[in-house]
Design a protein around this motif. Structure first.
Motif, PDB file in Angstrom:
ATOM      1  N   PRO A   9      15.913 -21.142  -5.953  1.00  0.00           N
ATOM      2  CA  PRO A   9      17.045 -20.359  -5.443  1.00  0.00           C
ATOM      3  C   PRO A   9      17.489 -19.310  -6.462  1.00  0.00           C
ATOM      4  O   PRO A   9      17.393 -19.516  -7.675  1.00  0.00           O
ATOM      5  CB  PRO A   9      18.133 -21.423  -5.220  1.00  0.00           C
ATOM      6  N   ARG A  10      18.011 -18.204  -5.950  1.00  0.00           N
ATOM      7  CA  ARG A  10      18.449 -17.139  -6.846  1.00  0.00           C
ATOM      8  C   ARG A  10      19.626 -17.579  -7.718  1.00  0.00           C
ATOM      9  O   ARG A  10      19.892 -16.979  -8.767  1.00  0.00           O
ATOM     10  CB  ARG A  10      18.829 -15.903  -6.034  1.00  0.00           C
ATOM     11  N   GLU A  11      20.342 -18.645  -7.277  1.00  0.00           N
ATOM     12  CA  GLU A  11      21.474 -19.129  -8.075  1.00  0.00           C
ATOM     13  C   GLU A  11      21.034 -19.674  -9.428  1.00  0.00           C
ATOM     14  O   GLU A  11      21.862 -19.863 -10.329  1.00  0.00           O
ATOM     15  CB  GLU A  11      22.222 -20.232  -7.311  1.00  0.00           C
ATOM     16  N   VAL A  12      19.733 -19.932  -9.588  1.00  0.00           N
ATOM     17  CA  VAL A  12      19.223 -20.417 -10.869  1.00  0.00           C
ATOM     18  C   VAL A  12      19.565 -19.433 -11.987  1.00  0.00           C
ATOM     19  O   VAL A  12      19.915 -19.835 -13.098  1.00  0.00           O
ATOM     20  CB  VAL A  12      17.701 -20.653 -10.783  1.00  0.00           C
ATOM     21  N   GLU A  13      19.479 -18.141 -11.699  1.00  0.00           N
ATOM     22  CA  GLU A  13      19.783 -17.153 -12.740  1.00  0.00           C
ATOM     23  C   GLU A  13      21.232 -17.281 -13.205  1.00  0.00           C
ATOM     24  O   GLU A  13      21.518 -17.174 -14.403  1.00  0.00           O
ATOM     25  CB  GLU A  13      19.515 -15.733 -12.244  1.00  0.00           C
ATOM     26  N   ASP A  14      22.159 -17.551 -12.277  1.00  0.00           N
ATOM     27  CA  ASP A  14      23.568 -17.699 -12.652  1.00  0.00           C
ATOM     28  C   ASP A  14      23.777 -18.951 -13.499  1.00  0.00           C
ATOM     29  O   ASP A  14      24.553 -18.937 -14.467  1.00  0.00           O
ATOM     30  CB  ASP A  14      24.440 -17.763 -11.398  1.00  0.00           C
ATOM     31  N   VAL A  15      23.099 -20.043 -13.127  1.00  0.00           N
ATOM     32  CA  VAL A  15      23.224 -21.286 -13.900  1.00  0.00           C
ATOM     33  C   VAL A  15      22.686 -21.081 -15.310  1.00  0.00           C
ATOM     34  O   VAL A  15      23.282 -21.532 -16.295  1.00  0.00           O
ATOM     35  CB  VAL A  15      22.483 -22.436 -13.184  1.00  0.00           C
ATOM     36  N   VAL A  16      21.562 -20.402 -15.410  1.00  0.00           N
ATOM     37  CA  VAL A  16      20.972 -20.129 -16.723  1.00  0.00           C
ATOM     38  C   VAL A  16      21.902 -19.227 -17.541  1.00  0.00           C
ATOM     39  O   VAL A  16      22.138 -19.461 -18.731  1.00  0.00           O
ATOM     40  CB  VAL A  16      19.585 -19.491 -16.560  1.00  0.00           C
ATOM     41  N   ALA A  17      22.461 -18.205 -16.898  1.00  0.00           N
ATOM     42  CA  ALA A  17      23.346 -17.277 -17.607  1.00  0.00           C
ATOM     43  C   ALA A  17      24.597 -17.980 -18.113  1.00  0.00           C
ATOM     44  O   ALA A  17      25.141 -17.615 -19.166  1.00  0.00           O
ATOM     45  CB  ALA A  17      23.724 -16.116 -16.687  1.00  0.00           C
ATOM     46  N   ALA A  18      25.072 -18.992 -17.363  1.00  0.00           N
ATOM     47  CA  ALA A  18      26.261 -19.738 -17.781  1.00  0.00           C
ATOM     48  C   ALA A  18      26.028 -20.496 -19.086  1.00  0.00           C
ATOM     49  O   ALA A  18      26.989 -20.883 -19.767  1.00  0.00           O
ATOM     50  CB  ALA A  18      26.691 -20.707 -16.684  1.00  0.00           C
ATOM     51  N   GLN A  19      24.764 -20.686 -19.456  1.00  0.00           N
ATOM     52  CA  GLN A  19      24.445 -21.358 -20.722  1.00  0.00           C
ATOM     53  C   GLN A  19      24.228 -20.349 -21.846  1.00  0.00           C
ATOM     54  O   GLN A  19      23.768 -20.706 -22.933  1.00  0.00           O
ATOM     55  CB  GLN A  19      23.178 -22.223 -20.560  1.00  0.00           C
ATOM     56  N   GLY A  20      24.567 -19.088 -21.567  1.00  0.00           N
ATOM     57  CA  GLY A  20      24.405 -18.056 -22.578  1.00  0.00           C
ATOM     58  C   GLY A  20      22.972 -17.597 -22.761  1.00  0.00           C
ATOM     59  O   GLY A  20      22.607 -17.100 -23.836  1.00  0.00           O
ATOM     60  N   VAL A  21      22.161 -17.767 -21.706  1.00  0.00           N
ATOM     61  CA  VAL A  21      20.738 -17.444 -21.780  1.00  0.00           C
ATOM     62  C   VAL A  21      20.397 -16.441 -20.682  1.00  0.00           C
ATOM     63  O   VAL A  21      20.880 -16.558 -19.552  1.00  0.00           O
ATOM     64  CB  VAL A  21      19.872 -18.714 -21.623  1.00  0.00           C
TER      65      VAL A  21
ATOM     66  N   THR B 281       0.818  -1.216   0.000  1.00  0.00           N
ATOM     67  CA  THR B 281       0.000   0.000   0.000  1.00  0.00           C
ATOM     68  C   THR B 281       0.849   1.261   0.000  1.00  0.00           C
ATOM     69  O   THR B 281       0.350   2.341  -0.297  1.00  0.00           O
ATOM     70  CB  THR B 281      -0.923   0.012   1.232  1.00  0.00           C
ATOM     71  N   ARG B 282       2.115   1.127   0.344  1.00  0.00           N
ATOM     72  CA  ARG B 282       3.039   2.263   0.309  1.00  0.00           C
ATOM     73  C   ARG B 282       4.469   1.718   0.263  1.00  0.00           C
ATOM     74  O   ARG B 282       4.710   0.563   0.602  1.00  0.00           O
ATOM     75  CB  ARG B 282       2.860   3.162   1.521  1.00  0.00           C
ATOM     76  N   GLY B 283       5.383   2.566  -0.158  1.00  0.00           N
ATOM     77  CA  GLY B 283       6.785   2.168  -0.197  1.00  0.00           C
ATOM     78  C   GLY B 283       7.084   1.203  -1.325  1.00  0.00           C
ATOM     79  O   GLY B 283       6.317   1.058  -2.278  1.00  0.00           O
ATOM     80  N   PRO B 284       8.218   0.506  -1.223  1.00  0.00           N
ATOM     81  CA  PRO B 284       8.625  -0.424  -2.290  1.00  0.00           C
ATOM     82  C   PRO B 284       7.611  -1.540  -2.501  1.00  0.00           C
ATOM     83  O   PRO B 284       6.953  -1.994  -1.563  1.00  0.00           O
ATOM     84  CB  PRO B 284       9.962  -0.987  -1.781  1.00  0.00           C
ATOM     85  N   VAL B 285       7.494  -1.964  -3.733  1.00  0.00           N
ATOM     86  CA  VAL B 285       6.563  -3.039  -4.078  1.00  0.00           C
ATOM     87  C   VAL B 285       7.201  -4.405  -3.851  1.00  0.00           C
ATOM     88  O   VAL B 285       6.562  -5.339  -3.374  1.00  0.00           O
ATOM     89  CB  VAL B 285       6.102  -2.898  -5.538  1.00  0.00           C
ATOM     90  N   ALA B 286       8.475  -4.544  -4.196  1.00  0.00           N
ATOM     91  CA  ALA B 286       9.147  -5.839  -4.127  1.00  0.00           C
ATOM     92  C   ALA B 286       9.265  -6.340  -2.697  1.00  0.00           C
ATOM     93  O   ALA B 286       9.616  -5.586  -1.789  1.00  0.00           O
ATOM     94  CB  ALA B 286      10.528  -5.741  -4.762  1.00  0.00           C
ATOM     95  N   ARG B 287       8.970  -7.629  -2.505  1.00  0.00           N
ATOM     96  CA  ARG B 287       9.094  -8.243  -1.184  1.00  0.00           C
ATOM     97  C   ARG B 287      10.116  -9.369  -1.161  1.00  0.00           C
ATOM     98  O   ARG B 287      10.551  -9.791  -0.104  1.00  0.00           O
ATOM     99  CB  ARG B 287       7.731  -8.785  -0.720  1.00  0.00           C
ATOM    100  N   THR B 288      10.489  -9.889  -2.319  1.00  0.00           N
ATOM    101  CA  THR B 288      11.483 -10.961  -2.388  1.00  0.00           C
ATOM    102  C   THR B 288      12.539 -10.583  -3.418  1.00  0.00           C
ATOM    103  O   THR B 288      12.410  -9.591  -4.157  1.00  0.00           O
ATOM    104  CB  THR B 288      10.855 -12.310  -2.790  1.00  0.00           C
ATOM    105  N   TRP B 289      13.584 -11.421  -3.464  1.00  0.00           N
ATOM    106  CA  TRP B 289      14.676 -11.161  -4.405  1.00  0.00           C
ATOM    107  C   TRP B 289      14.180 -11.197  -5.845  1.00  0.00           C
ATOM    108  O   TRP B 289      14.632 -10.405  -6.679  1.00  0.00           O
ATOM    109  CB  TRP B 289      15.772 -12.197  -4.214  1.00  0.00           C
ATOM    110  N   TRP B 290      13.249 -12.103  -6.173  1.00  0.00           N
ATOM    111  CA  TRP B 290      12.815 -12.275  -7.555  1.00  0.00           C
ATOM    112  C   TRP B 290      12.094 -11.040  -8.079  1.00  0.00           C
ATOM    113  O   TRP B 290      12.331 -10.590  -9.200  1.00  0.00           O
ATOM    114  CB  TRP B 290      11.925 -13.518  -7.681  1.00  0.00           C
ATOM    115  N   SER B 291      11.180 -10.479  -7.283  1.00  0.00           N
ATOM    116  CA  SER B 291      10.468  -9.288  -7.750  1.00  0.00           C
ATOM    117  C   SER B 291      11.405  -8.079  -7.800  1.00  0.00           C
ATOM    118  O   SER B 291      11.321  -7.253  -8.718  1.00  0.00           O
ATOM    119  CB  SER B 291       9.271  -8.993  -6.840  1.00  0.00           C
ATOM    120  N   ALA B 292      12.315  -7.983  -6.818  1.00  0.00           N
ATOM    121  CA  ALA B 292      13.270  -6.877  -6.829  1.00  0.00           C
ATOM    122  C   ALA B 292      14.176  -6.969  -8.057  1.00  0.00           C
ATOM    123  O   ALA B 292      14.495  -5.954  -8.696  1.00  0.00           O
ATOM    124  CB  ALA B 292      14.106  -6.893  -5.547  1.00  0.00           C
ATOM    125  N   ARG B 293      14.578  -8.171  -8.410  1.00  0.00           N
ATOM    126  CA  ARG B 293      15.435  -8.364  -9.583  1.00  0.00           C
ATOM    127  C   ARG B 293      14.676  -7.995 -10.866  1.00  0.00           C
ATOM    128  O   ARG B 293      15.232  -7.360 -11.769  1.00  0.00           O
ATOM    129  CB  ARG B 293      15.888  -9.825  -9.648  1.00  0.00           C
TER     130      ARG B 293
END
Length: 275
Positions: A135-147, A38-50
């Motif tokens: 886990p947030r590490e999923v993004e790193d694993v995906v990025a390591a595949q050039g994606v 209702t006020r302030g930042p919208v993101a509550r977890t790492w995924w939405s903030a990212r």
């Protein structure tokens, strides 16, 4: 003629036509989809903030504030997240809700194969995902595949709205971006769904990869084939004379026709060994 009093004229004159109509207020929606913030930042977890950080980097974030009020008031009538697009209906000032679409490219088959193989190779990561976590590490694993898991720039975002506003994103699109961010809070697997694979499909693929074991070839029944082309050479045991046991027999106080009994038995032991 007295000097013209512009102040008096302006006080009694009507407002110019471009100022006469107040900004149209959006129609009230009953049961619309609201964000929890209702006020302030919208993101509550790492995924939405990212996700919101990616939009900022893509040059979209500066205009998101236009839709924050819409998102908090529940002006969104419906929201659907599918492979390659999030579609919604957002009520504005018009009689009918505007149709909104946010599109992102899906990963092709080869990219998904590389990503899933890499995820399955990490046992702890796979275990966490099968337990319902992303886990947030999923993004790193995906990025390591050039994606890129998230849109890498504005070129990866297709934004369409049926409203007449020429600004992109308009407040209706911006409201849906906020709703998407909160959807990622509730279910981070929606990020993968947007890229082409929903939660169940991803988890089924990971289970299959983790349980898949290479099939061992059946053992050959032919001894020659088993030993690679020839019969095995078994080690030879110690060479023991067949009558060696008689040498351990104590001397007997018996004789047959003047001959020792042990010596009489020795030819018999040797004859049995020859058989």
């Amino acid at each position: 003629m007295s000097p013209r009093n512009w102040a008096d004229d302006e006080a009694g004159a009507e407002e110019p036509f471009w100022r006469a109509a107040p900004p149209a207020r959006p129609r009230t929606v009953h049961g619309g989809i609201q964000i929890n913030s209702t006020r302030g930042p919208v993101a509550r977890t790492w995924w939405s903030a990212r996700f919101l950080a990616v939009l900022e980097a893509a040059g979209v974030g500066g205009r998101l504030a236009r839709g924050r009020t819409y998102a908090r008031r529940g002006q969104t009538v419906s929201l659907q997240v599918d492979a390659g697009a999030a579609t919604a209906r957002v009520q504005g000032s018009a009689a009918r809700p505007y149709r909104v679409r946010i599109g992102v490219p899906t990963l092709d088959k080869a990219q998904w194969t590389a990503v899933l193989d890499a995820l399955a190779a990490d046992a702890s990561l796979t275990a966490a995902m099968l337990a319902g976590e992303l886990p947030r590490e999923v993004e790193d694993v995906v990025a390591a595949q050039g994606v890129d898991l998230f849109p890498s720039g504005s070129r990866d975002l297709a934004m369409d709205c049926t409203c007449p506003d020429a600004t992109v994103p308009c407040k209706h699109l911006a409201a849906v971006f906020y709703l998407l961010a909160e959807r990622f809070d509730a279910d981070p697997f929606a990020v993968l769904a947007l890229r082409g694979r929903d939660r169940e499909t991803v988890l089924d693929e990971l289970r299959a990869r983790r349980t898949r074991a290479p099939e061992a070839p059946p053992l050959p029944t032919d001894p020659v084939a088993f030993y690679g082309g020839g019969s095995p050479e078994l080690p030879a045991g110690p060479s023991t004379p067949p009558d060696a046991l008689l040498d351990r027999v104590p001397a007997l106080p018996l004789a047959v026709r003047g001959r020792d009994v042990v010596e009489l038995l020795r030819p018999l032991y040797r004859a049995l060994d020859d058989r």
